[in-house]
Design an enzyme around this catalytic site. Sequence first.
Site, short mmCIF file in Angstrom:
data_model
loop_
_atom_site.label_atom_id
_atom_site.label_comp_id
_atom_site.label_asym_id
_atom_site.label_seq_id
_atom_site.Cartn_x
_atom_site.Cartn_y
_atom_site.Cartn_z
N HIS A 217 3.94 3.36 -9.03
CA HIS A 217 2.52 3.71 -9.08
C HIS A 217 1.77 3.09 -10.26
O HIS A 217 0.72 2.48 -10.05
CB HIS A 217 2.24 5.20 -8.93
CG HIS A 217 0.82 5.39 -8.50
ND1 HIS A 217 0.41 5.22 -7.19
CD2 HIS A 217 -0.31 5.61 -9.19
CE1 HIS A 217 -0.90 5.34 -7.11
NE2 HIS A 217 -1.37 5.59 -8.31
N TYR A 221 -1.95 0.09 -11.17
CA TYR A 221 -3.01 -0.02 -12.18
C TYR A 221 -2.85 -1.32 -12.98
O TYR A 221 -3.83 -1.85 -13.50
CB TYR A 221 -3.06 1.24 -13.07
CG TYR A 221 -3.37 2.42 -12.18
CD1 TYR A 221 -4.61 2.53 -11.56
CD2 TYR A 221 -2.40 3.35 -11.85
CE1 TYR A 221 -4.89 3.54 -10.67
CE2 TYR A 221 -2.67 4.38 -10.96
CZ TYR A 221 -3.91 4.46 -10.36
OH TYR A 221 -4.18 5.45 -9.46
N ARG A 434 4.82 2.59 9.83
CA ARG A 434 4.67 1.33 9.12
C ARG A 434 6.00 0.57 9.19
O ARG A 434 7.01 1.12 9.64
CB ARG A 434 4.25 1.57 7.66
CG ARG A 434 5.32 2.24 6.84
CD ARG A 434 4.88 2.61 5.43
NE ARG A 434 4.79 1.45 4.55
CZ ARG A 434 4.79 1.52 3.21
NH1 ARG A 434 4.89 2.69 2.61
NH2 ARG A 434 4.69 0.45 2.48
N ARG A 435 6.01 -0.69 8.76
CA ARG A 435 7.23 -1.48 8.61
C ARG A 435 8.10 -1.45 9.87
O ARG A 435 9.31 -1.26 9.81
CB ARG A 435 8.06 -0.95 7.45
CG ARG A 435 7.35 -1.12 6.14
CD ARG A 435 8.10 -0.54 4.99
NE ARG A 435 7.69 -1.17 3.75
CZ ARG A 435 8.06 -0.77 2.56
NH1 ARG A 435 8.84 0.26 2.41
NH2 ARG A 435 7.65 -1.42 1.49
FE1 HAS Z 1 -2.53 4.23 -3.77
C1 HAS Z 1 0.31 4.58 -1.85
C2 HAS Z 1 -2.72 7.62 -4.16
C3 HAS Z 1 -5.26 3.86 -5.92
C4 HAS Z 1 -1.95 0.85 -3.96
N1 HAS Z 1 -1.13 2.97 -3.03
C5 HAS Z 1 -0.05 3.31 -2.24
C6 HAS Z 1 0.69 2.13 -1.91
C7 HAS Z 1 0.07 1.07 -2.53
C8 HAS Z 1 -1.07 1.62 -3.22
C9 HAS Z 1 0.50 -0.39 -2.51
O1 HAS Z 1 -0.88 10.04 -3.74
C10 HAS Z 1 1.90 2.06 -0.97
C11 HAS Z 1 3.21 1.98 -1.68
C12 HAS Z 1 4.30 1.85 -0.66
O2 HAS Z 1 4.60 0.71 -0.27
O3 HAS Z 1 4.80 2.86 -0.20
N2 HAS Z 1 -3.79 5.51 -4.78
C13 HAS Z 1 -3.70 6.85 -4.79
C14 HAS Z 1 -4.79 7.41 -5.59
C15 HAS Z 1 -5.49 6.34 -6.09
C16 HAS Z 1 -4.85 5.15 -5.58
C17 HAS Z 1 -5.08 8.84 -5.84
N3 HAS Z 1 -3.45 2.68 -4.74
C18 HAS Z 1 -4.52 2.75 -5.58
C19 HAS Z 1 -4.83 1.44 -6.09
C20 HAS Z 1 -3.90 0.58 -5.55
C21 HAS Z 1 -3.03 1.38 -4.69
C22 HAS Z 1 -5.96 1.14 -7.06
C23 HAS Z 1 -3.71 -0.87 -5.72
C24 HAS Z 1 -4.41 -1.63 -6.52
N4 HAS Z 1 -1.44 5.79 -3.11
C25 HAS Z 1 -1.65 7.10 -3.44
C26 HAS Z 1 -0.54 7.91 -2.88
C27 HAS Z 1 0.32 7.05 -2.23
C28 HAS Z 1 -0.28 5.72 -2.38
C29 HAS Z 1 -0.36 9.36 -2.98
C30 HAS Z 1 1.64 7.40 -1.51
C31 HAS Z 1 1.38 7.84 -0.12
C32 HAS Z 1 2.67 8.03 0.65
O4 HAS Z 1 2.82 9.12 1.21
O5 HAS Z 1 3.48 7.13 0.75
C33 HAS Z 1 -6.70 6.43 -7.03
O6 HAS Z 1 -6.49 5.64 -8.17
C34 HAS Z 1 -7.95 6.02 -6.34
C35 HAS Z 1 -9.18 6.30 -7.21
C36 HAS Z 1 -10.35 5.50 -6.76
C37 HAS Z 1 -11.57 5.96 -6.55
C38 HAS Z 1 -12.63 5.03 -6.03
C39 HAS Z 1 -13.74 4.77 -7.05
C40 HAS Z 1 -14.73 3.83 -6.45
C41 HAS Z 1 -15.23 2.72 -7.08
C42 HAS Z 1 -16.19 1.85 -6.33
C43 HAS Z 1 -17.62 2.17 -6.71
C44 HAS Z 1 -18.56 1.30 -5.95
C45 HAS Z 1 -19.74 0.82 -6.43
C46 HAS Z 1 -20.53 -0.08 -5.55
C47 HAS Z 1 -20.28 1.11 -7.78
C48 HAS Z 1 -11.91 7.38 -6.77
C49 HAS Z 1 -14.88 2.36 -8.49
C50 HAS Z 1 -21.46 0.77 -4.77
C51 HAS Z 1 -21.84 0.09 -3.52
C52 HAS Z 1 -22.42 0.69 -2.44
C53 HAS Z 1 -22.76 -0.08 -1.23
C54 HAS Z 1 -22.66 2.15 -2.41
#
Ligand code: HAS
Length: 546
Positions: A217, A221, A434-435
């Site tokens: 995990h 980041y 998956r996979r």
């Molecule tokens: Fe994840 C599984 C939870 C972020 C990548 N994640 C994965 C796997 C990958 C991955 C590769 O809790 C699969 C691994 C495998 O092969 O089994 N992930 C999270 C959470 C976050 C999160 C809570 N993941 C990422 C990021 C990744 C990534 C970043 C890659 C770079 N993830 C999980 C969990 C699993 C998981 C479980 C396991 C599930 C399972 O059962 O297998 C947080 O960090 C996300 C927080 C992000 C936000 C979004 C903020 C929004 C922003 C955009 C703002 C937009 C603007 C523009 C300003 C809260 C910053 C506005 C425009 C308009 C048009 C309105």
Amino acid sequence: MIQKNLRAIILVELLLPLALLLFGAYHGVLQVLYRAGVIQDLEFLGINYYRGLTAHGVINAIVLTTFFGVAFGNAVISQQLKQSVSAGAALAGAALMVLGTLIAAGPIFAGKADVLYTFYAPMRAHPLFYIGVVLLVVGSWVSFWAWIPGYLRWRKEHPAQKTPLGAVGIFTAFIIWQMCTLPVAYEVIVQLIPWSLGWTSGVNVVLSRLLFWFFGHPLVYFWLLPTYVMYYTMMPRLAGGKLYSDFYGRLVFMAFIVLSSPLGLHHQFTEPAISSGYKALHAVLTFLVAVPSLVTAFTLAASLEYGARQNGGRGLFAWWGKLPHFDKERWLFPYLFLGLVIFILGGITGIVNASYSMSSLVHNTSWIPAHFHLTVAGPVFLAILGMSLYLSLGLLGKKCAAPRMAVAVPYVWTLGVFIFSAGLFYGGLHGSPRRTNLGISFLDPTSNLYRPDWVIGEYVGAAGGIVMGLAVLLFFYVLVRSLASARSTELADSFALPESEPYHDEDVKAVRNFKPWVVAGIVAILISYVPPLVQVLGANYPLVSE
Ligand code: HAS
């Protein structure tokens, strides 16, 4: 200015993984074709399904991201800390990474390492695969260590100045990388290599998974933070404005040092041997790690609004129209902005995954690749593409030869990734795994396993995957045409990465020094991981030999 004697090294670190990306992306397109039943076979052109899937994951998620992190780090650190990187050490790091990649590629393509990018036991690879991975990681450590003496010198010479924000972001990414790769290095060196050489009778699979996910995990980041460096320190400038708050940028980076590691059990909610209390603790900490990204959403939205209003934007929402969405002079902007748009959905689905009960519904279904293609293949991949093009052309003193096409690439990719993920989310909620080579099993109408309810999701996924493949081809068209264009020494000499000024330039002591955050991070890791480790070591499962 980017250090002169690092330029060739950075170019190799950018262009070698981009060349490999052609294979990585090709196997991505094959994935969707196997899954949709368009290819109904164990293999295609001599490469079987799992070999292709391993190449896809290892090249795109491990090799491309690690090389890019180091290349971008070399560029940012040397520009912001003014010529302070040891070129010898940077060269040694790059050489180890290249060697490791070549060594690992052999067994992958020879079919001796069909272990996927999450290479934990009980699947076993040829020892050379693990040795290659170790060299790649050690090479990235050496590159990181090459920045430290120059940084300490810079601090001595500039006691009153804050460390430039971009350098803070890069150091944060590599501090996290250093902490999270130590347990996986132990896993590979002490468990997997001796086992694959036949020196040990078996391997403790649960321990292997625990150590892998300790790394797995925070790894995300390490992928994300170079992208955040671009969002905080370059995107506001490209938008015509300033970074809304320098303090919030620093706080976000420092918070990731503490929060990104103590939560890997959210990949192991179904793991035996670990008590539910610790899984619940990791679930809560997973919700917490979303907070720095939520802060980022607000800070960046404010920065974009400020930039758009400087460009003449008005109204509550109409200012969006004044951002340089289609400006061919600022073609880097949409690679960053569209990544943010994609990340809204990637983040929301991450929060769904974090929940102990929701994860049992979506775990190991196609929902998970849908989530991670909206994160690592969303903001991270787009930023890597855009910045690799920007940096390699800048360092070579060349101009983008097809700027309109360069602008089109992130739009085509975004469209593709949204369609792809919609299909996979739908399939995942209906239980599609998956996979899995679905074409010869659940999507084969002649099989008694046939699941007609999974067909639509996989078809939609395949359509999205093909559009994503098209975006990659367009990108390579722009890259190759631009690399073949005329070189200007003057352009190369004056090239520098864009740097945004802060709108609010707060000076807050708490975010000036890495040390307390690193100590807090280590304490959080000890609290959250020592008891599960004791549980796993005490569980006494038989060792697995094959
Ligand atoms: Fe994840 C599984 C939870 C972020 C990548 N994640 C994965 C796997 C990958 C991955 C590769 O809790 C699969 C691994 C495998 O092969 O089994 N992930 C999270 C959470 C976050 C999160 C809570 N993941 C990422 C990021 C990744 C990534 C970043 C890659 C770079 N993830 C999980 C969990 C699993 C998981 C479980 C396991 C599930 C399972 O059962 O297998 C947080 O960090 C996300 C927080 C992000 C936000 C979004 C903020 C929004 C922003 C955009 C703002 C937009 C603007 C523009 C300003 C809260 C910053 C506005 C425009 C308009 C048009 C309105």
